[in-house]
Design a protein around this motif. Structure first.
Motif, PDB file in Angstrom:
ATOM      1  N   LYS A  15       0.834  -1.211   0.000  1.00  0.00           N
ATOM      2  CA  LYS A  15       0.000   0.000   0.000  1.00  0.00           C
ATOM      3  C   LYS A  15       0.863   1.254   0.000  1.00  0.00           C
ATOM      4  O   LYS A  15       0.534   2.246  -0.637  1.00  0.00           O
ATOM      5  CB  LYS A  15      -0.932  -0.001   1.199  1.00  0.00           C
ATOM      6  CG  LYS A  15      -2.089  -0.947   1.034  1.00  0.00           C
ATOM      7  CD  LYS A  15      -3.076  -0.814   2.173  1.00  0.00           C
ATOM      8  CE  LYS A  15      -4.256  -1.732   1.937  1.00  0.00           C
ATOM      9  NZ  LYS A  15      -5.264  -1.583   2.964  1.00  0.00           N
ATOM     10  N   LEU A  16       1.974   1.218   0.736  1.00  0.00           N
ATOM     11  CA  LEU A  16       2.844   2.391   0.798  1.00  0.00           C
ATOM     12  C   LEU A  16       3.624   2.590  -0.498  1.00  0.00           C
ATOM     13  O   LEU A  16       3.828   3.723  -0.951  1.00  0.00           O
ATOM     14  CB  LEU A  16       3.831   2.252   1.963  1.00  0.00           C
ATOM     15  CG  LEU A  16       3.246   2.415   3.362  1.00  0.00           C
ATOM     16  CD1 LEU A  16       4.301   2.087   4.402  1.00  0.00           C
ATOM     17  CD2 LEU A  16       2.732   3.829   3.555  1.00  0.00           C
ATOM     18  N   PHE A  17       4.067   1.497  -1.118  1.00  0.00           N
ATOM     19  CA  PHE A  17       4.879   1.558  -2.333  1.00  0.00           C
ATOM     20  C   PHE A  17       4.256   0.659  -3.406  1.00  0.00           C
ATOM     21  O   PHE A  17       4.724  -0.452  -3.656  1.00  0.00           O
ATOM     22  CB  PHE A  17       6.317   1.094  -2.049  1.00  0.00           C
ATOM     23  CG  PHE A  17       6.976   1.839  -0.928  1.00  0.00           C
ATOM     24  CD1 PHE A  17       7.465   3.121  -1.127  1.00  0.00           C
ATOM     25  CD2 PHE A  17       7.098   1.273   0.332  1.00  0.00           C
ATOM     26  CE1 PHE A  17       8.070   3.810  -0.099  1.00  0.00           C
ATOM     27  CE2 PHE A  17       7.706   1.954   1.364  1.00  0.00           C
ATOM     28  CZ  PHE A  17       8.190   3.236   1.150  1.00  0.00           C
ATOM     29  N   PRO A  18       3.205   1.139  -4.090  1.00  0.00           N
ATOM     30  CA  PRO A  18       2.494   0.276  -5.040  1.00  0.00           C
ATOM     31  C   PRO A  18       3.317  -0.087  -6.280  1.00  0.00           C
ATOM     32  O   PRO A  18       3.089  -1.119  -6.891  1.00  0.00           O
ATOM     33  CB  PRO A  18       1.260   1.083  -5.418  1.00  0.00           C
ATOM     34  CG  PRO A  18       1.591   2.491  -5.086  1.00  0.00           C
ATOM     35  CD  PRO A  18       2.574   2.450  -3.961  1.00  0.00           C
ATOM     36  N   ASP A  19       4.286   0.741  -6.678  1.00  0.00           N
ATOM     37  CA  ASP A  19       5.059   0.476  -7.886  1.00  0.00           C
ATOM     38  C   ASP A  19       6.282  -0.402  -7.647  1.00  0.00           C
ATOM     39  O   ASP A  19       6.925  -0.833  -8.602  1.00  0.00           O
ATOM     40  CB  ASP A  19       5.525   1.802  -8.521  1.00  0.00           C
ATOM     41  CG  ASP A  19       4.349   2.639  -8.960  1.00  0.00           C
ATOM     42  OD1 ASP A  19       3.291   2.050  -9.271  1.00  0.00           O
ATOM     43  OD2 ASP A  19       4.487   3.876  -8.992  1.00  0.00           O
ATOM     44  N   HIS A  20       6.619  -0.645  -6.402  1.00  0.00           N
ATOM     45  CA  HIS A  20       7.831  -1.400  -6.080  1.00  0.00           C
ATOM     46  C   HIS A  20       7.630  -2.890  -6.356  1.00  0.00           C
ATOM     47  O   HIS A  20       6.643  -3.493  -5.962  1.00  0.00           O
ATOM     48  CB  HIS A  20       8.197  -1.198  -4.610  1.00  0.00           C
ATOM     49  CG  HIS A  20       9.402  -1.973  -4.187  1.00  0.00           C
ATOM     50  ND1 HIS A  20      10.661  -1.680  -4.621  1.00  0.00           N
ATOM     51  CD2 HIS A  20       9.525  -3.059  -3.372  1.00  0.00           C
ATOM     52  CE1 HIS A  20      11.523  -2.536  -4.097  1.00  0.00           C
ATOM     53  NE2 HIS A  20      10.851  -3.383  -3.334  1.00  0.00           N
ATOM     54  N   GLN A  21       8.599  -3.484  -7.042  1.00  0.00           N
ATOM     55  CA  GLN A  21       8.597  -4.924  -7.282  1.00  0.00           C
ATOM     56  C   GLN A  21       9.708  -5.554  -6.442  1.00  0.00           C
ATOM     57  O   GLN A  21      10.882  -5.288  -6.686  1.00  0.00           O
ATOM     58  CB  GLN A  21       8.862  -5.214  -8.771  1.00  0.00           C
ATOM     59  CG  GLN A  21       7.777  -4.718  -9.684  1.00  0.00           C
ATOM     60  CD  GLN A  21       6.469  -5.453  -9.452  1.00  0.00           C
ATOM     61  OE1 GLN A  21       6.464  -6.628  -9.107  1.00  0.00           O
ATOM     62  NE2 GLN A  21       5.367  -4.755  -9.618  1.00  0.00           N
ATOM     63  N   PRO A  22       9.369  -6.362  -5.447  1.00  0.00           N
ATOM     64  CA  PRO A  22      10.412  -6.976  -4.618  1.00  0.00           C
ATOM     65  C   PRO A  22      11.234  -7.970  -5.429  1.00  0.00           C
ATOM     66  O   PRO A  22      10.702  -8.653  -6.313  1.00  0.00           O
ATOM     67  CB  PRO A  22       9.636  -7.681  -3.507  1.00  0.00           C
ATOM     68  CG  PRO A  22       8.271  -7.879  -4.056  1.00  0.00           C
ATOM     69  CD  PRO A  22       8.036  -6.765  -5.052  1.00  0.00           C
ATOM     70  N   PRO A  23      12.536  -8.027  -5.168  1.00  0.00           N
ATOM     71  CA  PRO A  23      13.378  -8.988  -5.900  1.00  0.00           C
ATOM     72  C   PRO A  23      13.009 -10.414  -5.515  1.00  0.00           C
ATOM     73  O   PRO A  23      12.684 -10.693  -4.359  1.00  0.00           O
ATOM     74  CB  PRO A  23      14.791  -8.643  -5.456  1.00  0.00           C
ATOM     75  CG  PRO A  23      14.616  -7.984  -4.132  1.00  0.00           C
ATOM     76  CD  PRO A  23      13.288  -7.276  -4.196  1.00  0.00           C
ATOM     77  N   GLU A  24      13.067 -11.276  -6.496  1.00  0.00           N
ATOM     78  CA  GLU A  24      12.759 -12.681  -6.218  1.00  0.00           C
ATOM     79  C   GLU A  24      13.976 -13.332  -5.585  1.00  0.00           C
ATOM     80  O   GLU A  24      15.069 -13.285  -6.132  1.00  0.00           O
ATOM     81  CB  GLU A  24      12.390 -13.409  -7.507  1.00  0.00           C
ATOM     82  CG  GLU A  24      11.092 -12.922  -8.092  1.00  0.00           C
ATOM     83  CD  GLU A  24      10.675 -13.741  -9.293  1.00  0.00           C
ATOM     84  OE1 GLU A  24      11.115 -14.903  -9.408  1.00  0.00           O
ATOM     85  OE2 GLU A  24       9.929 -13.212 -10.100  1.00  0.00           O
TER      86      GLU A  24
END
Length: 108
Positions: free
Chosen positions: A9-18
């Motif tokens: 919710k805070l960072f909607p565009d962030h994609q966490p590294p796999e």
């Protein structure tokens, strides 16, 4: 709502590294002779000493830290030896055998 949902919710565009899970059995431990697990008393207090590891010091330090956390005890790494406070030979030997080490019990 867990932490991952809050972060999304805070960072909607962030994609966490796999992250690929690290399997403990994939770690390479170089060993020719068995690790010697012995018991001593210093200043009247029992200690367990592990010596005889042939691999890199870095790997042995990681192993020392892992043993100390699993056993919830203090200890140190000095002169290519792991020193664990207390007599934990049986538990240490079981942990090392489950990791694929050859272990030899010395003393008592």
């Amino acid at each position: 709502m867990d932490l991952q949902d809050q972060l999304k919710k805070l960072f909607p565009d962030h994609q966490p590294p796999e992250e690929s899970p690290i399997d403990e059995k994939e770690q390479i431990w170089i060993q020719d002779d068995p690790i010697i697990c012995k018991y001593e008393k210093r200043k009247g207090k029992p200690i367990t000493i592990l010596e005889g590891y042939n691999g890199a010091d870095k790997d042995f330090k990681i192993l020392a830290k892992e043993l100390k956390t699993k056993l919830s005890v203090g200890g140190s790494f000095k002169d290519d030896k792991i020193i664990i406070q207390g007599d934990y030979r049986d538990r240490i030997m079981n942990i090392l055998k489950s990791k694929g080490f050859k272990v030899k019990r010395v003393g008592g």
